[in-house]
Design an enzyme around this catalytic site. Structure first.
Site, mmCIF file in Angstrom:
data_model
loop_
_atom_site.group_PDB
_atom_site.id
_atom_site.type_symbol
_atom_site.label_atom_id
_atom_site.label_comp_id
_atom_site.label_asym_id
_atom_site.label_seq_id
_atom_site.Cartn_x
_atom_site.Cartn_y
_atom_site.Cartn_z
ATOM 1 N N ARG A 64 0.834 -1.204 0.000
ATOM 2 C CA ARG A 64 0.000 0.000 0.000
ATOM 3 C C ARG A 64 0.870 1.256 0.000
ATOM 4 O O ARG A 64 0.519 2.274 -0.582
ATOM 5 C CB ARG A 64 -0.920 0.007 1.220
ATOM 6 N N TYR A 116 -15.524 18.132 -15.441
ATOM 7 C CA TYR A 116 -16.193 16.835 -15.457
ATOM 8 C C TYR A 116 -17.293 16.803 -14.392
ATOM 9 O O TYR A 116 -17.122 17.332 -13.293
ATOM 10 C CB TYR A 116 -15.147 15.749 -15.219
ATOM 11 N N ASP A 188 -6.618 19.570 -14.531
ATOM 12 C CA ASP A 188 -6.976 18.250 -15.041
ATOM 13 C C ASP A 188 -6.562 18.203 -16.509
ATOM 14 O O ASP A 188 -7.126 18.907 -17.348
ATOM 15 C CB ASP A 188 -8.487 18.034 -14.881
ATOM 16 N N LYS A 213 -8.246 6.834 -19.049
ATOM 17 C CA LYS A 213 -8.513 7.356 -20.380
ATOM 18 C C LYS A 213 -7.287 7.201 -21.294
ATOM 19 O O LYS A 213 -6.782 6.110 -21.472
ATOM 20 C CB LYS A 213 -8.973 8.805 -20.267
#
Length: 399
Positions: A64, A116, A188, A213
């Protein structure tokens, strides 16, 4: 508490060796396996790593906190964005959550309204529960920030080009106003990728991507990443990455790192196809508007050309009629698929008013130009003549 000091250095970009984008996309962080000589490093699925003593480890302790595959991906992203550091997360929205978690209660954030839908939700409905005041507004005129910035403003957030109307915000000008208030700017960069735009070079403090994406590019990974040159922000993000646990799996990091290897050639083809499709749609009698920054008709074409190195593979267009015509068009597409998400090698279409921005109010969608007849296209890398033929057939049968 996990010690990540060794891991911090693993993400740092070596600025002493400047290589071409395609070279870095293939080789950054991708050293052959020292144990076997394998050219492609193996997937490291172990959740824990042996330690030589109680107070030391060999760079990895618990997956982690750090994992070889994640480090390889983070190193590559840092290299491509011209960043010192990068932190990968389990999704793009996990990146948004992590950045919000940096802000102390009582902070104020400003965001462009052209973002978004999920980001809008996070700011307008979730941030407020953390005691964060939010202002969401049109930032096409950066000087508007002078009237909005407050002593407690800590964050300004923009997405350029925006989803789904491909609106452009002036990164350099917004960064100037943001830094005058001692706030930090997040951009972004999902639509452009580091191949076409590097916001950190324009003054941004953090650049983020939905890796799902274009970065991965094959519609089979859910991931996000944030990159920065500021050690303070990196340490905050790394702390949240570790102790909130929103990290990607080693296998997803492996796939995303593999996807990066072809990012340059994929983005070149995405853009070539998008130009051809945008030009075709612009001349079609049933199309009323085309949003693509590469077109001279785009109202912010000059700004896009100034701060970008290209125009990408995303466009949207509006057709005559109503939702029935949109659905008829969708039903007559054969090669192009109707689906959410974007950035894969395959072409996809969607109706943002009913998908990515469905939870926004009708009045806000209308203000942003997200009408029921707006169609978003993620232009793939198929043969362009086949794509044009598919849209031609669909448009002819949509009425």
């Amino acid at each position: 508490m996990t010690n990540n000091n060794n891991n911090n250095n693993n993400h740092k970009q070596n600025n002493n060796l400047i290589q071409g984008f395609g070279t870095r996309a293939i080789h950054a962080g991708q050293d052959p396996d020292p144990a076997t000589g394998a050219v492609i490093p193996p997937i490291s699925l172990s959740t824990t790593f042996t330690q030589p003593s109680a107070n030391a480890h060999q760079g990895y302790e618990y997956t982690r906190a750090a994992n070889p595959n994640r480090n390889a991906f983070e190193t590559a992203i840092a290299s491509l964005e011209g960043a010192e550091y990068a932190s990968a997360f389990s999704s793009g929205t996990a990146v948004i959550t992590a950045i919000l978690s940096i802000l102390p209660a009582g902070s104020h954030l400003i965001a462009s309204d052209a973002i978004y839908g999920g980001t809008y939700e996070a700011f307008s409905k979730i941030a407020i529960k953390q005691g964060i005041e939010t202002t969401i507004i049109d930032l096409r005129e950066p000087s508007h920030l002078t009237k909005l910035l407050k002593p407690n403003t800590k964050l300004v957030w923009i997405e350029t080009p925006s989803n789904p109307t491909l609106r452009i915000d002036d990164i350099q000008a917004i960064a100037k106003y943001t830094h005058e208030q001692d706030a930090f700017l997040v951009v972004d960069n999902t639509f452009m990728t580091p191949y076409f735009q590097n916001p950190l070079q324009l003054g941004a403090d953090i650049v983020m991507h939905s890796v799902t994406k274009f970065i991965n590019g094959h519609t089979d990974v859910l991931m996000g990443v944030a990159a920065t040159n500021r050690i303070d922000l990196h340490q905050e993000l790394q702390y949240i990455q570790n102790f909130m646990g929103g990290v990607p799996s080693p296998f997803e990091c492996y796939l995303a790192r593999r996807g990066l290897m072809t990012l340059e050639v994929r983005m070149q083809r995405h853009e070539q196809n998008a130009f051809r499709l945008a030009d075709y749609l612009l001349q079609h009698p049933q199309v009323t508007q085309v949003h693509y920054p590469g077109l001279n008709s785009h109202p912010q074409h000059t700004l896009a050309a100034k701060q970008q190195k290209g125009f990408g593979g995303m466009l949207s267009f509006t057709i005559k009629g109503n939702l029935n015509n949109v659905n008829a068009l969708f039903q007559h597409l054969s090669l192009v698929k109707v689906a959410t998400s974007l950035g894969g090698v395959e072409s996809l279409v969607s109706s943002p008013a009913y998908t990515s921005h469905a939870r926004l109010s009708q009045s806000l969608r209308d203000t942003l130009g997200i009408t029921e007849t707006l169609i978003r296209v993620s232009v793939g890398i198929e043969s362009i003549e086949d794509l044009l033929a598919d849209f031609k057939h669909a448009l002819e049968n949509a009425y």
